[in-house]
Design an enzyme around this catalytic site. Structure first.
Site, PDB file in Angstrom:
ATOM      1  N   HIS A 151       0.823  -1.223   0.000  1.00 50.48           N
ATOM      2  CA  HIS A 151       0.000   0.000   0.000  1.00 50.48           C
ATOM      3  C   HIS A 151       0.853   1.268   0.000  1.00 50.48           C
ATOM      4  CE1 HIS A 151      -3.979  -1.947   0.734  1.00 50.48           C
ATOM      5  NE2 HIS A 151      -3.158  -2.941   1.018  1.00 50.48           N
ATOM      6  N   ASP A 157       3.255   9.418  -0.928  1.00 46.93           N
ATOM      7  CA  ASP A 157       2.133   8.595  -0.478  1.00 46.93           C
ATOM      8  C   ASP A 157       1.873   7.496  -1.498  1.00 46.93           C
ATOM      9  OD1 ASP A 157       0.061   7.845   1.206  1.00 46.93           O
ATOM     10  OD2 ASP A 157      -0.608   9.917   1.465  1.00 46.93           O
TER      11      ASP A 157
HETATM   12  O1  F6P Z   1       0.370   1.564   3.792  1.00 48.29           O
HETATM   13  C1  F6P Z   1      -0.563   2.397   4.222  1.00 48.29           C
HETATM   14  C2  F6P Z   1      -1.152   1.977   5.536  1.00 48.29           C
HETATM   15  O2  F6P Z   1      -1.401   0.623   5.673  1.00 48.29           O
HETATM   16  C3  F6P Z   1      -2.399   2.768   5.718  1.00 48.29           C
HETATM   17  O3  F6P Z   1      -3.520   2.075   5.451  1.00 48.29           O
HETATM   18  C4  F6P Z   1      -2.313   3.197   7.130  1.00 48.29           C
HETATM   19  O4  F6P Z   1      -2.530   4.573   7.075  1.00 48.29           O
HETATM   20  C5  F6P Z   1      -0.928   2.878   7.573  1.00 48.29           C
HETATM   21  O5  F6P Z   1      -0.263   2.312   6.549  1.00 48.29           O
HETATM   22  C6  F6P Z   1      -0.875   1.975   8.755  1.00 48.29           C
HETATM   23  O6  F6P Z   1      -1.073   2.714   9.862  1.00 48.29           O
HETATM   24  P1  F6P Z   1      -1.093   2.083  11.306  1.00 48.29           P
HETATM   25  O7  F6P Z   1       0.314   1.968  11.758  1.00 48.29           O
HETATM   26  O8  F6P Z   1      -1.846   3.075  12.097  1.00 48.29           O
HETATM   27  O9  F6P Z   1      -1.801   0.783  11.203  1.00 48.29           O
END
Ligand code: F6P
Length: 485
Positions: free
Chosen positions: A156, A363
């Protein structure tokens, strides 16, 4: 086919509860409607060497399995290797990479633990789909447990330039472990090319048309830009006007124009530069004082990590300086909120704002940009100001694209967005909606699963490549051909 989806964070699927992060929100509708089992962290930890424990609950026609992760390794895995080494590297912040050998071992332990936990969900026709940078080595761990089913992976985040990823300790072991996946999906062409360059130049492996041949067999790397459930978001927005928080916001504006930013409090999101741009805009264009303000929602994130603690202080101080300088007794330029909102409320807040500001420094995709567009009133849509370094900019090129490092440029563009005539707003919005409808979350899911089913058989057809399955880590030294840190 029986599908098991794996991610660190999962969502319990309540439209009226706050949700952290794009991944959890994005996966929710597909798990609810596809019948998949979604396995992730329960947010709790467990002591000792107990067998993996999962609490299972229904989620639409699918199910959610919440796993307690091992207490001894959780910090090293989540705050440590995943978010202090991989996350900064993926977002091209090599200067912020911090990781000890213990963190790496914990990361690998949690990947191995998750693999063991997944075995109980395996049926003869099961395919696994692993999400994100928390589990780069999970496919390799599953293969170590003799799993031969199709295993896909989707990243992601961005995949950075070769030199940046190689700044992560044990980078090459991780890339090599990733080749145990049959299909690896990226958000953009650039991410996919960066990854293939690492494979080709650092592991000296042949790559043809996105296909990599390794000791694991054949792996395909391809691009699958993630989307949103456009209709669901538009419905939320249309119904949101009566929501108390949305109507309170409307009333409080007194005809003033509003820009909105919604982000996790993360250094990749460009919050400091964004606030500086608003500061600059109000200094350069005093007519926008009292007539245009910013609502910045910044959900606290990963607070135990020093870089995040520093950022929280920096942003809070900056907001206070700007409000102190431009504010009036009856007007606050920036409303700054450190809490999350439910999707259904967010949709209403987006629709209330004439401008959406999404200006990350880097991003993977940024689903807030897509949600802002989907939430607009077709008769009077708002304008999206979007960083050219967000994956979403590839599709949403009818937004006002900005360089998030250019404060003056952003200040001018935000002012343009706030005063854009209706005809131009509608033209841009319609062009963006057409793109969103062509690439929904449902299509993303269907495309990936279809390709995963097609890519798999090669592993069993290549017994000679599979004969030496011993993982590079942690049980044996580097093998020839792979340069290991
Ligand atoms: O890669 C993006 C992501 O998975 C988002 O969906 C999210 O914003 C972040 O990384 C994970 O965040 P967290 O550490 O709060 O789970």
């Amino acid at each position: 086919m029986n599908l098991v989806v794996v991610s660190n964070r999962v969502s319990r699927g309540k439209a009226n509860e706050p949700m952290t992060g794009g991944l959890a929100a994005a996966l929710l509708p597909i798990v609810e409607n596809s019948g998949a089992i979604w396995v992730g962290s329960s947010g709790r930890v467990r002591d000792g060497n107990q067998e993996p424990f999962a609490e299972i609950e229904a989620l639409g026609v699918g199910a959610l399995a919440l796993l307690d992760l091992p207490a001894a390794h959780y910090g090293g895995y989540y705050e440590g290797f995943a978010n202090s080494a991989l996350w900064p590297a993926m977002h091209s912040r090599a200067d912020l990479i911090r990781a000890t050998r213990e963190d790496y071992l914990s990361y690998r332990e949690v990947n191995a633990f998750m693999a063991r936990a997944l075995l109980r969900f395996r049926k003869p026709d099961t395919a696994f789909w692993v999400q994100d940078y928390h589990f780069l080595a999970l496919g390799a761990e599953l293969r170590e447990l003799s799993v031969t089913s199709p295993i896909g992976f989707f990243l992601h985040t961005p995949w950075p330039a070769r030199n940046v990823f190689c700044g992560v300790p044990h980078a090459l072991e991780l890339i090599e472990a990733m080749l145990a996946y049959d299909l690896i999906g990226f958000q953009t062409e650039e991410d996919c090319e960066n990854f293939l360059a690492c494979v080709q130049h650092e592991l000296d492996l042949p790559v043809h048309d996105g296909i990599i041949l390794s000791r694991w067999g054949r792996t395909r790397a391809a691009v699958f830009p993630i989307g949103i459930d456009v209709d669901l978001f538009a419905q939320y927005a249309a119904k949101s006007a009566t929501h108390p928080e949305v109507s309170r916001l409307r009333k409080s504006l007194n005809g003033e124009r509003l820009a909105i930013g919604v982000d996790r409090l993360d250094y990749s999101k460009g919050l400091v530069n964004r606030i500086r741009a608003f500061d600059q805009m109000w200094s350069d264009q005093p007519s926008l004082l009292r007539t245009a303000s910013l609502l910045q929602i910044a959900t606290p994130s990963r607070g135990a990590i020093e870089a995040y603690g520093n950022l929280q202080n920096e942003v809070a101080k900056l907001v206070s300086d700007v409000n102190g300088r431009h504010g009036e007794i009856d007007w606050t330029p920036i409303r700054y909120l450190n809490k999350g909102f439910a999707q259904a409320v967010l949709a209403g807040l987006y629709r209330t704002a004439q401008v959406g500001v999404v200006t990350p420094l880097q991003d993977g995709m940024n689903l807030v940009a897509k949600e802002y567009v989907a939430a607009q009133n077709p008769a009077d849509p708002g304008v999206l100001v979007l960083s050219k370094f967000a994956g979403a900019a590839n599709e949403l090129d009818a937004a006002l694209l900005v360089n998030p490092h250019d404060i003056d440029g952003m200040a001018r563009t935000i002012a343009t967005a706030l005063t854009m005539p209706l005809t131009e707003r509608r033209m841009r919005w319609e062009a963006m909606m057409t793109k969103l409808r062509r690439g929904t979350i449902q299509q993303w899911f269907a495309n990936f699963i279809e390709e995963l089913q097609e890519t798999q058989p090669d592993k069993s057809e290549m017994p000679e490549l599979m004969s030496d399955r011993t993982a590079l880590w942690p049980r044996r030294p580097a093998q020839a051909g792979a340069r290991i840190h």
